[in-house]
Motif scaffolding. Structure first.
Motif, PDB file in Angstrom:
ATOM      1  N   GLU A 191       0.816  -1.212   0.000  1.00  0.00           N
ATOM      2  CA  GLU A 191       0.000   0.000   0.000  1.00  0.00           C
ATOM      3  C   GLU A 191       0.851   1.264   0.000  1.00  0.00           C
ATOM      4  OE1 GLU A 191      -2.811   2.073   3.315  1.00  0.00           O
ATOM      5  OE2 GLU A 191      -3.351   0.020   2.754  1.00  0.00           O
ATOM      6  N   ARG A 192       1.940   1.244   0.734  1.00  0.00           N
ATOM      7  CA  ARG A 192       2.761   2.451   0.843  1.00  0.00           C
ATOM      8  C   ARG A 192       3.334   2.869  -0.506  1.00  0.00           C
ATOM      9  NH1 ARG A 192       7.479   2.804   5.301  1.00  0.00           N
ATOM     10  NH2 ARG A 192       8.505   1.275   3.950  1.00  0.00           N
ATOM     11  N   ALA A 193       3.892   1.909  -1.240  1.00  0.00           N
ATOM     12  CA  ALA A 193       4.481   2.227  -2.537  1.00  0.00           C
ATOM     13  C   ALA A 193       3.418   2.648  -3.542  1.00  0.00           C
ATOM     14  CB  ALA A 193       5.259   1.026  -3.076  1.00  0.00           C
ATOM     15  N   ARG A 194       2.309   1.957  -3.553  1.00  0.00           N
ATOM     16  CA  ARG A 194       1.270   2.246  -4.537  1.00  0.00           C
ATOM     17  C   ARG A 194       0.615   3.599  -4.297  1.00  0.00           C
ATOM     18  NH1 ARG A 194      -0.261  -1.507  -8.130  1.00  0.00           N
ATOM     19  NH2 ARG A 194       0.833  -3.518  -8.011  1.00  0.00           N
ATOM     20  N   ASN A 195       0.568   4.036  -3.044  1.00  0.00           N
ATOM     21  CA  ASN A 195       0.011   5.356  -2.745  1.00  0.00           C
ATOM     22  C   ASN A 195       1.031   6.471  -2.968  1.00  0.00           C
ATOM     23  OD1 ASN A 195      -2.448   4.259  -2.038  1.00  0.00           O
ATOM     24  ND2 ASN A 195      -2.012   4.234   0.156  1.00  0.00           N
ATOM     25  N   ALA A 196       2.296   6.197  -2.657  1.00  0.00           N
ATOM     26  CA  ALA A 196       3.318   7.253  -2.704  1.00  0.00           C
ATOM     27  C   ALA A 196       3.836   7.520  -4.109  1.00  0.00           C
ATOM     28  CB  ALA A 196       4.478   6.880  -1.776  1.00  0.00           C
ATOM     29  N   PHE A 197       4.054   6.471  -4.911  1.00  0.00           N
ATOM     30  CA  PHE A 197       4.585   6.684  -6.265  1.00  0.00           C
ATOM     31  C   PHE A 197       3.977   5.686  -7.248  1.00  0.00           C
ATOM     32  CE2 PHE A 197       7.537   3.565  -4.555  1.00  0.00           C
ATOM     33  CZ  PHE A 197       7.933   4.113  -3.335  1.00  0.00           C
ATOM     34  N   PRO A 198       2.697   5.883  -7.581  1.00  0.00           N
ATOM     35  CA  PRO A 198       1.989   4.953  -8.474  1.00  0.00           C
ATOM     36  C   PRO A 198       2.604   4.867  -9.868  1.00  0.00           C
ATOM     37  CG  PRO A 198       0.696   6.946  -8.105  1.00  0.00           C
ATOM     38  CD  PRO A 198       1.817   6.977  -7.131  1.00  0.00           C
ATOM     39  N   GLU A 199       3.160   5.969 -10.379  1.00  0.00           N
ATOM     40  CA  GLU A 199       3.756   5.938 -11.720  1.00  0.00           C
ATOM     41  C   GLU A 199       4.981   5.021 -11.746  1.00  0.00           C
ATOM     42  OE1 GLU A 199       4.565   9.883 -13.027  1.00  0.00           O
ATOM     43  OE2 GLU A 199       2.446  10.474 -13.098  1.00  0.00           O
ATOM     44  N   PHE A 200       5.783   5.085 -10.705  1.00  0.00           N
ATOM     45  CA  PHE A 200       6.952   4.218 -10.607  1.00  0.00           C
ATOM     46  C   PHE A 200       6.516   2.754 -10.554  1.00  0.00           C
ATOM     47  CE2 PHE A 200       9.830   1.734  -7.912  1.00  0.00           C
ATOM     48  CZ  PHE A 200      11.039   1.916  -8.561  1.00  0.00           C
ATOM     49  N   VAL A 201       5.487   2.478  -9.777  1.00  0.00           N
ATOM     50  CA  VAL A 201       4.975   1.110  -9.662  1.00  0.00           C
ATOM     51  C   VAL A 201       4.531   0.596 -11.030  1.00  0.00           C
ATOM     52  CG1 VAL A 201       3.109  -0.298  -8.708  1.00  0.00           C
ATOM     53  CG2 VAL A 201       4.318   1.331  -7.240  1.00  0.00           C
ATOM     54  N   ALA A 202       3.834   1.457 -11.774  1.00  0.00           N
ATOM     55  CA  ALA A 202       3.358   1.057 -13.106  1.00  0.00           C
ATOM     56  C   ALA A 202       4.525   0.781 -14.050  1.00  0.00           C
ATOM     57  CB  ALA A 202       2.447   2.142 -13.674  1.00  0.00           C
ATOM     58  N   GLN A 203       5.576   1.573 -13.956  1.00  0.00           N
ATOM     59  CA  GLN A 203       6.734   1.396 -14.828  1.00  0.00           C
ATOM     60  C   GLN A 203       7.448   0.076 -14.571  1.00  0.00           C
ATOM     61  OE1 GLN A 203       9.141   4.844 -14.113  1.00  0.00           O
ATOM     62  NE2 GLN A 203       7.791   6.245 -15.211  1.00  0.00           N
ATOM     63  N   LYS A 204       7.412  -0.386 -13.339  1.00  0.00           N
ATOM     64  CA  LYS A 204       8.115  -1.621 -12.987  1.00  0.00           C
ATOM     65  C   LYS A 204       7.491  -2.840 -13.658  1.00  0.00           C
ATOM     66  CE  LYS A 204      11.624  -0.580 -10.386  1.00  0.00           C
ATOM     67  NZ  LYS A 204      13.005  -0.996 -10.758  1.00  0.00           N
ATOM     68  N   GLY A 205       6.198  -2.802 -13.910  1.00  0.00           N
ATOM     69  CA  GLY A 205       5.546  -3.886 -14.620  1.00  0.00           C
ATOM     70  C   GLY A 205       5.399  -5.160 -13.795  1.00  0.00           C
ATOM     71  N   ALA A 206       5.022  -6.245 -14.483  1.00  0.00           N
ATOM     72  CA  ALA A 206       4.742  -7.513 -13.815  1.00  0.00           C
ATOM     73  C   ALA A 206       5.976  -8.042 -13.092  1.00  0.00           C
ATOM     74  CB  ALA A 206       4.257  -8.544 -14.830  1.00  0.00           C
ATOM     75  N   ASP A 207       5.806  -8.357 -11.815  1.00  0.00           N
ATOM     76  CA  ASP A 207       6.864  -8.924 -10.969  1.00  0.00           C
ATOM     77  C   ASP A 207       8.071  -8.011 -10.848  1.00  0.00           C
ATOM     78  OD1 ASP A 207       5.346 -11.233 -10.535  1.00  0.00           O
ATOM     79  OD2 ASP A 207       6.155 -12.209 -12.317  1.00  0.00           O
ATOM     80  N   GLY A 208       7.864  -6.716 -11.074  1.00  0.00           N
ATOM     81  CA  GLY A 208       8.956  -5.762 -10.924  1.00  0.00           C
ATOM     82  C   GLY A 208       9.123  -5.258  -9.505  1.00  0.00           C
ATOM     83  N   LEU A 209       8.134  -5.550  -8.658  1.00  0.00           N
ATOM     84  CA  LEU A 209       8.190  -5.224  -7.241  1.00  0.00           C
ATOM     85  C   LEU A 209       8.199  -6.521  -6.438  1.00  0.00           C
ATOM     86  CD1 LEU A 209       5.499  -2.384  -7.016  1.00  0.00           C
ATOM     87  CD2 LEU A 209       7.908  -2.172  -7.630  1.00  0.00           C
TER      88      LEU A 209
END
Length: 243
Positions: A191-209
């Protein structure tokens, strides 16, 4: 149902590592004590565990306050059963160039990342040393190994945590306590990452986190290692993470 117990310190949102660890340990039949600063979050995670058939005891705890940590472990020791696992998952990070880092910021990062771990580790060792067994987890970061601006203050605190884990492993390993320093090298998909920097999360793609349940599975595997082949330190990162 067994009488074995686990403690997870640093339980926050349901989609966070502390909660994932608590659910994993509860699934194995352990009664899990949830330590964190926010009663509402603790109760939510505890309710999820109970709904799945597990046992959870929420205890509001500020891990930077010695009295709170001592009180938590007194509660744990007062209940029947042996303490199998303690996971110190307290974490805090702030971005700031060194010349913009106040003394208070540096101190707070040290309190949350290093001092809290000392308090938790000390109280866990008191109970586990009497049993002659138990696993003590410290959740670290890539900053435990290398300092990069603008996170120098965070790295200083995480390096202190690593030193604490090493010292405890050497002191208490021969007494049967398995001390593990887990280096999280990447961003956790919570939740913390997805709320704080959603664009970065999207860039990482599948299994990037790092997947929460995958991390929790690894902790459980480490707990079950034979004592002739213990892991003290390991790093976990997504397959596509550069290092």
């Amino acid at each position: 149902m067994n009488d074995h117990k686990a403690v997870v310190i640093g339980v926050g949102p349901s989609k966070g590592l502390g909660a994932a660890l608590a659910r994993r340990f509860a699934r194995e039949g352990l009664r899990v004590y949830l330590g964190g600063r926010t009663a509402e979050k603790l109760e939510r995670v505890a309710a999820e565990i109970r709904a799945a058939g597990g046992r959870a005891v929420p205890v509001v705890t500020d891990a930077t306050v010695e009295g709170d940590v001592i009180s938590l472990f007194e509660t744990v020791s007062g209940d029947p059963g042996e303490l199998d696992i303690v996971a110190c998952n307290v974490d805090s990070n702030r971005r700031a160039p060194l010349l913009e880092t106040s003394g208070d910021m540096f101190r707070q990062l040290w309190l949350q990342n290093a001092y809290a771990a000392f308090l938790v580790g000390r109280e866990a060792a008191r109970l586990m040393a009497d049993q002659r067994h138990g696993t003590l987890f410290f959740t670290g970061a890539s900053a435990s190994l290398r300092a990069r601006p603008p996170f120098t203050a965070f790295a200083a605190a995480k390096s202190a945590l690593r030193a604490l884990a090493q010292g405890m492993a050497r002191e208490f390993g021969p007494q049967g306590i398995h001390v593990v320093h887990a280096i999280i090298d990447g961003v956790i998909d919570g939740e913390r990452a997805r709320n704080a920097f959603p664009e970065f999360v999207a860039q990482k793609g599948a299994d990037g986190l790092l997947d929460l349940d995958a991390i929790a599975d690894t902790y459980w595997q480490l707990h079950n290692q034979h004592r002739s082949a213990w892991t003290h330190e390991l790093d976990l990162r997504p397959f596509k993470e550069p290092f």
